[in-house]
Design a protein around this motif. Structure first.
Motif, PDB file in Angstrom:
ATOM      1  N   VAL A  18       0.841  -1.188   0.000  1.00 26.50           N
ATOM      2  CA  VAL A  18       0.000   0.000   0.000  1.00 26.50           C
ATOM      3  C   VAL A  18       0.882   1.245   0.000  1.00 26.50           C
ATOM      4  CG1 VAL A  18      -1.720   1.310   1.294  1.00 26.50           C
ATOM      5  CG2 VAL A  18      -1.945  -1.164   1.077  1.00 26.50           C
ATOM      6  N   LEU A  19       1.934   1.245   0.860  1.00 24.22           N
ATOM      7  CA  LEU A  19       2.942   2.307   0.817  1.00 24.22           C
ATOM      8  C   LEU A  19       4.033   1.856  -0.144  1.00 24.22           C
ATOM      9  CD1 LEU A  19       4.267   4.938   1.825  1.00 24.22           C
ATOM     10  CD2 LEU A  19       5.261   3.602   3.692  1.00 24.22           C
ATOM     11  N   GLU A  20       4.156   2.554  -1.268  1.00 20.10           N
ATOM     12  CA  GLU A  20       5.104   2.127  -2.293  1.00 20.10           C
ATOM     13  C   GLU A  20       6.484   2.725  -2.115  1.00 20.10           C
ATOM     14  OE1 GLU A  20       3.121   3.053  -5.997  1.00 20.10           O
ATOM     15  OE2 GLU A  20       2.302   1.032  -6.079  1.00 20.10           O
ATOM     16  N   GLY A  21       6.651   3.647  -1.165  1.00 18.23           N
ATOM     17  CA  GLY A  21       7.965   4.202  -0.907  1.00 18.23           C
ATOM     18  C   GLY A  21       7.910   5.660  -0.522  1.00 18.23           C
ATOM     19  N   VAL A  22       9.051   6.170  -0.066  1.00 20.02           N
ATOM     20  CA  VAL A  22       9.181   7.562   0.350  1.00 20.02           C
ATOM     21  C   VAL A  22      10.426   8.151  -0.301  1.00 20.02           C
ATOM     22  CG1 VAL A  22       9.535   9.134   2.284  1.00 20.02           C
ATOM     23  CG2 VAL A  22       7.992   7.177   2.544  1.00 20.02           C
ATOM     24  N   THR A  23      10.274   9.345  -0.846  1.00 20.26           N
ATOM     25  CA  THR A  23      11.398  10.074  -1.430  1.00 20.26           C
ATOM     26  C   THR A  23      11.525  11.412  -0.711  1.00 20.26           C
ATOM     27  OG1 THR A  23      11.050   9.052  -3.599  1.00 20.26           O
ATOM     28  CG2 THR A  23      12.370  11.065  -3.525  1.00 20.26           C
ATOM     29  N   ALA A  24      12.723  11.715  -0.237  1.00 18.13           N
ATOM     30  CA  ALA A  24      12.969  12.960   0.508  1.00 18.13           C
ATOM     31  C   ALA A  24      13.863  13.879  -0.311  1.00 18.13           C
ATOM     32  CB  ALA A  24      13.613  12.652   1.854  1.00 18.13           C
ATOM     33  N   LEU A  37       8.844  15.392   1.950  1.00 18.41           N
ATOM     34  CA  LEU A  37       8.735  13.938   1.981  1.00 18.41           C
ATOM     35  C   LEU A  37       7.605  13.521   1.042  1.00 18.41           C
ATOM     36  CD1 LEU A  37       9.005  13.306   5.828  1.00 18.41           C
ATOM     37  CD2 LEU A  37      10.853  13.288   4.150  1.00 18.41           C
ATOM     38  N   LEU A  38       7.949  12.816  -0.016  1.00 23.28           N
ATOM     39  CA  LEU A  38       6.971  12.365  -0.992  1.00 23.28           C
ATOM     40  C   LEU A  38       6.586  10.927  -0.652  1.00 23.28           C
ATOM     41  CD1 LEU A  38       5.637  13.500  -3.638  1.00 23.28           C
ATOM     42  CD2 LEU A  38       7.309  12.087  -4.863  1.00 23.28           C
ATOM     43  N   GLN A  39       5.356  10.739  -0.161  1.00 24.80           N
ATOM     44  CA  GLN A  39       4.853   9.417   0.231  1.00 24.80           C
ATOM     45  C   GLN A  39       3.901   8.921  -0.842  1.00 24.80           C
ATOM     46  OE1 GLN A  39       3.025  10.464   3.942  1.00 24.80           O
ATOM     47  NE2 GLN A  39       4.971  10.549   5.065  1.00 24.80           N
ATOM     48  N   ARG A  40       4.169   7.737  -1.388  1.00 30.68           N
ATOM     49  CA  ARG A  40       3.382   7.197  -2.486  1.00 30.68           C
ATOM     50  C   ARG A  40       2.530   6.019  -1.998  1.00 30.68           C
ATOM     51  NH1 ARG A  40       8.505   7.647  -4.022  1.00 30.68           N
ATOM     52  NH2 ARG A  40       8.829   5.379  -4.049  1.00 30.68           N
ATOM     53  N   PHE A  41       1.216   6.144  -2.165  1.00 32.87           N
ATOM     54  CA  PHE A  41       0.286   5.109  -1.736  1.00 32.87           C
ATOM     55  C   PHE A  41      -0.490   4.570  -2.940  1.00 32.87           C
ATOM     56  CE2 PHE A  41       0.884   7.957   1.850  1.00 32.87           C
ATOM     57  CZ  PHE A  41       1.090   7.084   2.913  1.00 32.87           C
ATOM     58  N   ARG A  42      -0.859   3.304  -2.878  1.00 35.32           N
ATOM     59  CA  ARG A  42      -1.699   2.683  -3.902  1.00 35.32           C
ATOM     60  C   ARG A  42      -2.539   1.602  -3.239  1.00 35.32           C
ATOM     61  NH1 ARG A  42      -1.661   2.493  -9.358  1.00 35.32           N
ATOM     62  NH2 ARG A  42       0.378   3.506  -9.447  1.00 35.32           N
ATOM     63  N   ASN A  43      -3.797   1.556  -3.618  1.00 33.03           N
ATOM     64  CA  ASN A  43      -4.687   0.513  -3.110  1.00 33.03           C
ATOM     65  C   ASN A  43      -4.656  -0.668  -4.075  1.00 33.03           C
ATOM     66  OD1 ASN A  43      -6.705  -1.119  -2.132  1.00 33.03           O
ATOM     67  ND2 ASN A  43      -8.342   0.387  -2.318  1.00 33.03           N
ATOM     68  N   PRO A  44      -3.968  -1.768  -3.743  1.00 30.43           N
ATOM     69  CA  PRO A  44      -3.872  -2.902  -4.672  1.00 30.43           C
ATOM     70  C   PRO A  44      -5.083  -3.815  -4.603  1.00 30.43           C
ATOM     71  CG  PRO A  44      -2.613  -3.377  -2.698  1.00 30.43           C
ATOM     72  CD  PRO A  44      -3.199  -1.993  -2.506  1.00 30.43           C
ATOM     73  N   GLY A  45      -5.991  -3.558  -3.650  1.00 33.15           N
ATOM     74  CA  GLY A  45      -7.119  -4.448  -3.456  1.00 33.15           C
ATOM     75  C   GLY A  45      -8.287  -4.152  -4.363  1.00 33.15           C
ATOM     76  N   VAL A 124      -0.491  10.411  -4.048  1.00 32.99           N
ATOM     77  CA  VAL A 124       0.834  10.911  -3.665  1.00 32.99           C
ATOM     78  C   VAL A 124       0.639  12.059  -2.686  1.00 32.99           C
ATOM     79  CG1 VAL A 124       2.982  11.953  -4.452  1.00 32.99           C
ATOM     80  CG2 VAL A 124       1.838  10.221  -5.860  1.00 32.99           C
ATOM     81  N   ILE A 125       1.287  11.968  -1.537  1.00 31.00           N
ATOM     82  CA  ILE A 125       1.164  12.995  -0.504  1.00 31.00           C
ATOM     83  C   ILE A 125       2.542  13.590  -0.234  1.00 31.00           C
ATOM     84  CG2 ILE A 125       0.564  13.444   1.904  1.00 31.00           C
ATOM     85  CD1 ILE A 125      -1.553  11.292   1.683  1.00 31.00           C
ATOM     86  N   LEU A 126       2.648  14.894  -0.354  1.00 28.96           N
ATOM     87  CA  LEU A 126       3.901  15.617  -0.136  1.00 28.96           C
ATOM     88  C   LEU A 126       3.814  16.351   1.194  1.00 28.96           C
ATOM     89  CD1 LEU A 126       6.663  16.414  -1.477  1.00 28.96           C
ATOM     90  CD2 LEU A 126       5.508  18.491  -2.225  1.00 28.96           C
ATOM     91  N   VAL A 127       4.636  15.937   2.155  1.00 26.30           N
ATOM     92  CA  VAL A 127       4.691  16.569   3.480  1.00 26.30           C
ATOM     93  C   VAL A 127       5.922  17.459   3.536  1.00 26.30           C
ATOM     94  CG1 VAL A 127       4.865  16.168   5.961  1.00 26.30           C
ATOM     95  CG2 VAL A 127       3.491  14.624   4.547  1.00 26.30           C
ATOM     96  N   ARG A 128       5.715  18.738   3.843  1.00 23.97           N
ATOM     97  CA  ARG A 128       6.823  19.699   3.893  1.00 23.97           C
ATOM     98  C   ARG A 128       7.037  20.175   5.331  1.00 23.97           C
ATOM     99  NH1 ARG A 128       5.094  24.017   1.992  1.00 23.97           N
ATOM    100  NH2 ARG A 128       2.951  23.446   1.451  1.00 23.97           N
ATOM    101  N   TYR A 129       8.325  20.194   5.733  1.00 15.61           N
ATOM    102  CA  TYR A 129       8.642  20.706   7.061  1.00 15.61           C
ATOM    103  C   TYR A 129       9.946  21.495   7.034  1.00 15.61           C
ATOM    104  CZ  TYR A 129      12.143  16.991   7.910  1.00 15.61           C
ATOM    105  OH  TYR A 129      13.238  16.158   7.852  1.00 15.61           O
ATOM    106  N   ALA A 130      10.128  22.319   8.062  1.00 15.86           N
ATOM    107  CA  ALA A 130      11.364  23.092   8.230  1.00 15.86           C
ATOM    108  C   ALA A 130      11.964  22.767   9.587  1.00 15.86           C
ATOM    109  CB  ALA A 130      11.089  24.591   8.121  1.00 15.86           C
ATOM    110  N   GLN A 131      13.275  22.904   9.673  1.00 16.69           N
ATOM    111  CA  GLN A 131      13.989  22.615  10.922  1.00 16.69           C
ATOM    112  C   GLN A 131      15.215  23.504  11.016  1.00 16.69           C
ATOM    113  OE1 GLN A 131      15.768  18.727  11.033  1.00 16.69           O
ATOM    114  NE2 GLN A 131      16.035  18.709  13.249  1.00 16.69           N
ATOM    115  N   ILE A 132      15.413  24.098  12.192  1.00 20.22           N
ATOM    116  CA  ILE A 132      16.634  24.860  12.455  1.00 20.22           C
ATOM    117  C   ILE A 132      17.692  23.890  12.965  1.00 20.22           C
ATOM    118  CG2 ILE A 132      17.671  26.781  13.704  1.00 20.22           C
ATOM    119  CD1 ILE A 132      15.515  27.599  11.700  1.00 20.22           C
TER     120      ILE A 132
END
Length: 840
Positions: A18-24, A37-45, A124-132
């Protein structure tokens, strides 16, 4: 109809993912990291599904936004109050629409809920964050956690999580991971290395691009270390684009403390020996402890303790950094094993804190931090008066937990990845421990500034570590330089204030308003703890700046056409995590699962490679993915009593032929076998068969070794005498290992070796000790009655050989050391010899 089959990812078991991978993808300008963080999901069912995925973010990360692409269509959501977001999410699912919600959990992880993902759909869900990034002892350490290792304790009652937020681990799960980091400016010329992954470097005119050199997996933290950086204070400012008339300032101070002479260290060392530390983590812990013990100076004081389901202390009080104490400490370290079951950190901390000490004392904790009940640990530490310094060990330590603990007590935190050189981390920690105490810290902002809000100044400062604070200034400051900020403080023993650091605040262009959003998140977190603002005002602040927090969630609702809406509520699917590499001894990261150097670096365009030796089981080369393995059990009488709160993570039985280690790892003593004098089976195996040793053990059965509260000293004096009495002289011990083999406690053996035997031959010391012990008239009857009579003088000998009385001077030395001996108790100066070694 086309017969072409759609491509789909599957794991090694052939199950569709279901989670096909993460690319940062990350970019670093100065001290600011912006990561996607690019999270790739697919419903194989074949049915509509609700996907739940809990994932970690690094300490100090501020989640800036979420972008969604569903079947090629880009969607946008918003941040709103938590209860409102939950209601919208559930309503959308009930009406057959697709909804996506992201929330921040009590342990500062995040949970993504993707509801009504239809059959064969991709999202595809793109999560963006910042950090000092914080400059610590001349280096920046960029950490991206990719998995959450199993944690000891109850996630609901101790961790404060909701059932759907609890992480599940699947040893067969495999998810691809890739990352690219671009360093700009002066950081592009720094020394760069990754102790966690094999990396490739592409230098440019004013940038350095860091990539993975081969395929990665979500089974370990990605770590990138930028070292040999100049120690400097940095200040930046930018107008708040979302609140006109306000300017946000960030000041990162690097204090300079006068250290005319190094401050002696008084530290209680506590090491995690629970099952999760087995393998790479335990080896790294031993390396760290060896460096720590060897670094102790004569004026330093220290104790050694280890914990799991129970806690064991090597001494009852502080040892000096003398040669005998360090020799005993190194031997103790060499025998450490991850054999104590669960991770009862709170009770271990309380027990270690209670050890006797004089004056100010710190606590150094070495652990992977994999527990649920961190709040209880923090509460225990805060009331103790001890600063807690932490060395985090492992491929995926609980960074947020450990940094919270250190920060709450005025300590500091450092990390060591498997295969990474541990000595620099120990050296950095010693620099902090020896650093002068600083109190009454305060920031002097430039004259004329009207401060609307500013970060509270912590009561801690270490030379080489930065202190980062924010301020919101009313009005617009003048460019290009906004002014000069100063950090003041009182060093211990000095009455006047000292200027510790100063910096020039310069303007930067911030079109995304990232700096202001980071500052507002810091303000939200501070006010949430101090209750300075009512909850409604905090919610309004978080919504205004679109910040996902403890009170606000990200929510997106995609309305589907009536023909697309499913007829039933979605099936639930929770994305399981990969088991962190090397966790509990399952494989070895330091042994290089990826089949590549575990650490490599880039130095001004020239590649450098450091190959680390294997610290665990040699595994076959599987370069594309880490090898799924099994958990081991370290089930003892203590761990068997642990209830549901343990989540079973240390008590899963597996076939013997699959185990990384045997259930009881032998101690690495000279005798090459584990000695348990309270175990009758041992005597049946190792004592001469015609001799009955049970008489010696009868009176000790009510105090088995694993139940003694502090230190097990082996056979009591009466037990030693009885052993010698019922055995022929040909079986008497002749060397130190023989004393241990007969059941004499390690502390008594080391007293003989390091104190009595410092200038004498080993065989002579053992022979004379046996002769002196035979001078005491102890009987089993006296032992059973728990006789408390103190023998201050030599009693008529029971056995005496005219041919071999030993060296009389040496014998008198031993007698003096044994003054105060009792039938059931060795003298305190013997048991705690390291504390009084200078006197002896």
């Amino acid at each position: 109809m086309s017969s072409t089959r759609q491509a789909a990812l599957s794991n090694s078991m052939g199950e569709s993912l279901v989670l096909e991978g993460v690319t940062a993808r990350g970019v670093v300008h100065g001290r600011m990291l912006e990561m996607s963080l690019l999270q790739r999901f697919r419903n194989p069912g074949a049915t509509n599904t609700e996907v739940t995925y809990t994932f970690p973010l690094p300490w100090g990360a501020v989640l800036l936004g979420v972008d969604v692409e569903l079947n090629g269509q880009r969607l946008r959501g918003e941040v709103t109050a938590r209860q409102t977001a939950r209601a919208k999410y559930e309503e959308a699912l009930s009406e057959g629409n697709t909804s996506i919600m992201l929330e921040r959990n009590a342990d500062l992880s995040y949970t993504l809920e993707l509801g009504n993902l239809l059959a064969k759909e991709a999202c595809v869900i793109l999560v963006r964050y910042a950090q000092i990034l914080q400059l610590e002892q001349g280096q920046l350490r960029l950490m991206l956690p990719t998995t959450i290792a199993p944690r000891y304790g109850n996630p609901l009652t101790q961790g404060g999580l909701q059932p759907h937020q609890v992480v599940e681990t699947d040893i067969c799960a495999e998810y691809p991971f890739d990352i690219t980091i671009t360093l700009h400016g002066s950081l592009a010329k720094a020394n760069v290395a990754s102790p966690s992954h094999k990396t490739a470097y592409q230098p440019g005119a004013d940038e350095l691009i860091v990539k993975l050199a081969q395929k990665g997996s979500l089974d370990r933290d990605f770590v990138l270390v930028l070292s040999e950086l100049p120690q400097s204070s940095v200040g930046i400012a930018s107008p708040d684009l979302w609140f006109p008339g306000r300017t946000t300032v960030m000041a990162s101070f690097s204090p300079l403390l006068s250290q005319d002479s190094a401050k002696p260290v008084a530290v209680k060392i506590l090491v995690d020996c629970s099952g999760s530390m087995n393998g790479d983590s335990m080896e790294a812990a031993r390396c760290a402890l060896r460096s720590i013990v060897m670094g102790m100076e004569k004026t330093d004081k220290f104790t050694l303790s280890r914990f799991g389901s129970t806690v064991e202390h090597r001494s009852r009080g502080m040892w000096s950094g003398s040669i005998p104490a360090k020799a005993s400490g190194l031997r103790w370290v060499s025998r450490l094993a991850a054999d104590l079951g669960g991770t009862e950190m709170a009770q271990a901390l309380a027990s270690t804190i209670s050890l006797a000490h004089h004056g100010r004392c710190d606590l150094l904790l070495i652990t992977d931090g994999e527990i649920q009940g961190i709040n209880e640990v923090i509460d225990t530490a805060k009331t103790s008066g001890h600063r807690v310094f932490v060395v985090g060990i492992g491929a995926s330590p609980a960074e947020v937990h450990l940094r919270r603990l250190a920060q709450a007590t005025g300590g500091a935190c450092d990390f060591v990845a498997p295969g990474e050189d541990v000595e620099p981390a120990v050296l950095r920690m010693f620099n902090r421990l020896r650093s002068p105490y600083v109190k009454k810290l305060q920031v002097e902002w430039p004259a004329g500034w009207e401060i609307e809000w500013a970060s509270s100044v912590p009561d801690l400062a270490f030379e080489g570590d930065t202190l980062t604070m924010y301020a919101v200034v009313v009005g617009e400051l003048e460019a290009p330089m906004a002014g000069q900020a100063k950090l003041w403080g009182h060093l211990e023993g000095q009455s006047s204030q000292k200027l510790l650091a100063q910096l020039e605040v310069g303007f930067v262009q911030d079109d995304a308003n990232t700096l202001s959003r980071c500052a507002r998140f810091e303000q939200f977190s501070a006010c949430e703890q101090t209750h300075e603002f009512p909850k409604s005002k905090l919610v309004d602040m978080a919504v205004s700046y679109q910040l996902v927090s403890s009170e606000t969630n990200f929510i997106l609702v995609h309305e589907r056409a009536e023909a697309e809406k499913p007829l039933e509520m979605p099936d639930s699917y929770k994305v399981p995590h990969m088991l962190a590499s090397g966790w509990g001894g399952t494989g070895s990261v330091a042994g290089n699962i990826y089949g590549a150097p575990s650490q490599q670096g880039h130095r001004t365009g020239e590649a450098i490679h450091n190959f680390s030796a294997s610290a665990g089981l040699n595994l076959p080369d599987n370069s594309s993915m880490s090898v799924p393995s099994v958990w081991r059990t370290s089930r003892t009488q203590a761990t068997a009593k642990i209830g549901a709160s343990s989540s079973g993570m240390d008590d899963i039985d597996i076939p013997m032929f699959l185990r990384r280690y045997a259930d009881s790892t032998p101690e690495k003593v000279v005798s090459r076998r584990k000695i348990d004098p309270a175990n009758a089976d041992f005597w049946a195996r190792h004592a001469p068969p015609r001799l009955s040793i049970m008489k010696v053990m009868e009176w000790e059965q009510d105090h088995p070794a694993h139940l003694l509260p502090v230190i097990y000293t082996g056979l009591t004096p009466a037990g030693v005498v009885e052993w010698l009495r019922i055995n022929d002289a040909s079986f008497w011990p002749k060397l130190y290992p023989d004393l241990q083999a007969m059941g004499l406690g390690i502390c008594v053996c080391e007293w003989l070796e390091f104190v009595i035997g410092a200038e004498h031959d080993e065989a002579e010391v053992v022979e004379t000790f046996v002769s002196v012990m035979l001078e005491f008239d102890f009987t089993i009857t006296q032992g059973l009655r728990r006789t408390i009579k103190t023998l201050a003088s030599v009693i008529r000998p029971v056995h005496k050989s005219a041919e071999n009385l030993g060296n009389e001077i040496l014998a008198e030395f031993i007698r003096q050391g044994l003054l105060g001996i009792q039938p059931r108790k060795w003298p305190d100066p013997v048991v705690n010899f390291a504390e009084v070694s200078d006197v002896l």
